[in-house]
Design a protein around this motif. Structure first.
Motif, short mmCIF file in Angstrom:
data_model
loop_
_atom_site.label_atom_id
_atom_site.label_comp_id
_atom_site.label_asym_id
_atom_site.label_seq_id
_atom_site.Cartn_x
_atom_site.Cartn_y
_atom_site.Cartn_z
N GLN A 108 -6.70 5.07 -2.20
CA GLN A 108 -6.06 4.00 -2.96
C GLN A 108 -7.09 3.04 -3.51
OE1 GLN A 108 -2.41 2.35 -1.55
NE2 GLN A 108 -2.31 3.75 0.17
N ALA B 183 -5.88 -4.44 1.29
CA ALA B 183 -5.21 -4.87 0.06
C ALA B 183 -6.08 -5.88 -0.69
CB ALA B 183 -3.85 -5.47 0.38
N PRO C 213 -1.86 3.95 5.69
CA PRO C 213 -1.53 2.55 6.01
C PRO C 213 -0.81 2.38 7.34
CG PRO C 213 -1.09 2.98 3.71
CD PRO C 213 -1.50 4.30 4.30
N PHE D 236 4.05 -1.46 -3.75
CA PHE D 236 2.79 -0.81 -4.08
C PHE D 236 2.75 -0.35 -5.53
CE2 PHE D 236 5.23 2.59 -1.95
CZ PHE D 236 5.18 3.60 -2.90
N ILE E 153 -6.17 5.04 2.71
CA ILE E 153 -6.71 3.77 2.20
C ILE E 153 -7.86 4.02 1.22
CG2 ILE E 153 -7.81 1.61 2.89
CD1 ILE E 153 -5.00 1.70 3.86
N LEU F 62 0.85 -1.18 0.00
CA LEU F 62 0.00 0.00 0.00
C LEU F 62 0.89 1.24 0.00
CD1 LEU F 62 -2.51 -1.18 2.75
CD2 LEU F 62 -3.02 -0.93 0.32
#
Lengths: 270, 275
Positions: free
Chosen positions: A110, A162, A150, B165, A107, A101
């Motif tokens: 993403q 994830a 994260p 990532f 979060i 991440l």
């Protein structure tokens, strides 16, 4: 038709060393396959090859066909074509959620990226899709997690996030590369149970990569054993547990049994 | 953790106060100076007085006016040199960071040569070719700094590209341009912004060194470096003429360093531990 069909996959380093050689296996839609091997056996490279992410310095040959309705050759495919397949047809979960991440991105943001691209939504619809995706992976406080970086959440929460990202584009094949190895044992079984139920709910195919026969045994029905880049044994889990042919597999089975026995003795003694 | 945080915001505030003061002085110098820069009516080497707050130099020019012009030069050199270094350095560094091996290696070799080449020598060559001017100095400093920024950018890009990532983002089908905007730039930014701020201060110092050697802004322009050089001969009789520009230079460098420290924290949320 199979969702993944690997034939004679070879991966060669610039120095000419074959790190994966002659690997072939296939996964039917909705089926689950465990890929077992110690570190350096080429299992992660096989996973990266499936999704076309091998480093450009490694040479891959053979054939990797991905997709059940419209199978596409992955090896040597241009990046543009690969980007249409990645995420949608196959998606991958990595071992270490902290590094998988982006540390500088919340979060929620993403997770928004693949959701937005795949479903073409924005604004409030995107916000609720984020919360929904986090809820599906059984995160208890999705609104708070979406607003966290994260490093502010626990390892289990990170791996769930994830997984949510990998599921965002609704892939037909989920590749899990040692998804529980970096987690605490208790969290490990929770994440395994979560993967198990999501994979059956969505009727996804699963390629589960691990060094641990016991973990693979909990989630898959057939197994491919990889040693030094070569498939040494493959078959259903029962067959392999009952009658391992290759010395390496015999070792794996024996060690799993030793652990099992130790647990039984501990239980009986109580 | 709270202590660390307050120390950092404190340093940002102090840095901003110092640099704003210098900027304010610069802005004032554009519209008002106590005396014209080449006015020699003040008498040679007169001590500080109400008419000349910091006294005059050996030609009778007011030191406050010359320091104000010096601030203008220091800031414009800092900004222009960092701008050049930013554009050239970022472009080269990103190119090298993303490039295939042969291009990366040739770019890196070029950068190593540029970095090994002393900026002062580079500046002398440019001045010899183009004549002594502020532009030559800016050009030389900017070019020297480009190599440093480029090498840093290349390293940072390589380091980010190796992260999981990035692989995860590619695995979900994100295109390269989008990955650069979403992941690469934000991740190299906290380190780069600090480097830019530090280079800004260093550019001011480099210009002072060039001017000290007579390779910077030509007279009557008074850079802090040339003020120091002129004050050298009379430092025993009139120490203030050397101390004042020296203090300004130190303030500039300390100011940007403090800002750099504060900026780093703003750009990198992992340094802001909330729990």
């Amino acid at each position: 038709m199979n969702v993944l069909e690997i034939k004679n996959l070879d991966v060669t380093t610039p120095a000419g060393v074959k790190v994966v050689s002659g690997v072939s296996f296939s996964i039917a839609p909705g089926a689950r396959l465990g890929l077992i091997g110690e570190s350096g056996s080429g299992k992660s490279l096989t996973a990266l090859a499936v999704i076309g992410l091998l480093s450009s310095q490694l040479k891959a040959s053979g054939s990797v066909l991905l997709g059940d309705l419209n199978p596409q050759e992955i090896l040597g495919a241009p990046e543009r074509m690969l980007n249409t397949i990645r995420g949608k047809v196959a998606s991958i979960i990595f071992q270490e959620p902290l590094t998988a991440l982006d540390p500088l991105m919340k979060i929620g943001r993403q997770l928004a990226e693949p959701l937005r691209r795949h479903q073409g939504i924005s604004g409030d619809a995107l916000e609720s899709a984020i919360i929904e995706a986090l809820t599906e992976v059984r995160i208890t406080n999705p609104a708070r997690i979406a607003q966290s970086f994260p490093h502010q959440i626990s390892g289990g929460e990170r791996q769930r996030a994830a997984i949510a990202m990998a599921l965002a584009c609704q892939p037909s094949l989920l590749i899990a590369d040692e998804p529980t190895t970096a987690l605490d044992v208790t969290v490990q079984s929770e994440v395994l149970a979560l993967l198990d139920s999501i994979v059956s709910e969505r009727n996804m195919a699963l390629l589960f990569i691990s060094h641990d026969l016991a973990v693979v045994g909990q989630i898959t029905d057939s197994v491919v054993v990889l040693k030094d880049g070569v498939v040494v044994e493959s078959g259903s889990l029962q067959e392999i547990m009952a009658d391992p042919k290759h010395p390496y597999t015999q070792d794996l089975v024996k060690n799993a049994r030793v652990l099992d026995d130790a647990l039984n003795i501990a239980k009986d003694g109580k | 953790m709270n202590q660390v945080k307050s120390r950092r915001s404190w340093s940002l505030i102090v840095g901003l106060v110092i640099i704003s003061t210098i900027t304010l002085v610069t802005l004032i110098s554009l519209v008002w100076l106590p005396y014209p820069i080449d006015n020699t009516d003040g008498g040679r080497l007169s001590p500080p007085s109400w008419s000349h707050l910091l006294g005059t130099d050996k030609l009778g020019r007011d030191l406050v006016a010359r320091l104000m012009v010096g601030a203008r030069i220091a800031l414009s050199v800092g900004f222009s040199a960092v701008l050049i270094a930013g554009i050239v350095g970022l472009t080269l560094g990103m190119a090298a960071g993303f490039a295939q091996r042969w291009l990366d290696e040739s770019l890196s070799a070029l950068l190593d040569i540029l970095i090994a080449f002393p900026t002062l020598l580079l500046a002398m060559l440019i001045v010899a070719a183009r004549g002594s001017s502020l532009t030559s100095a800016i050009f030389a400093i900017g070019l020297g700094m480009s190599a440093i920024i480029a090498r840093l950018t290349r390293l940072l890009v390589k380091r980010v590209l190796a992260k999981d990532f990035i692989t995860a983002s590619r695995a979900s089908g994100t295109s390269w341009p989008r990955i650069i905007v979403l992941h690469v730039l934000p991740n190299i930014w906290p380190t780069l912004i600090v480097s830019f701020a530090l280079q800004f201060g260093l550019a001011g110092l480099a210009e002072a060194s060039l001017s000290y050697l007579g390779l910077g802004a030509p007279p009557p322009n008074a850079s802090w470096g040339s003020l120091l050089q002129e004050a050298q001969a009379t430092v025993m009789t009139s120490p203030i003429a050397a101390i004042a520009p020296g203090l300004f230079l130190v303030a500039l460098v300390i100011g940007v360093n403090l800002i750099a420290d504060g900026l780093r924290e703003i750009a990198d949320p992992t340094l802001r531990r909330s729990r």
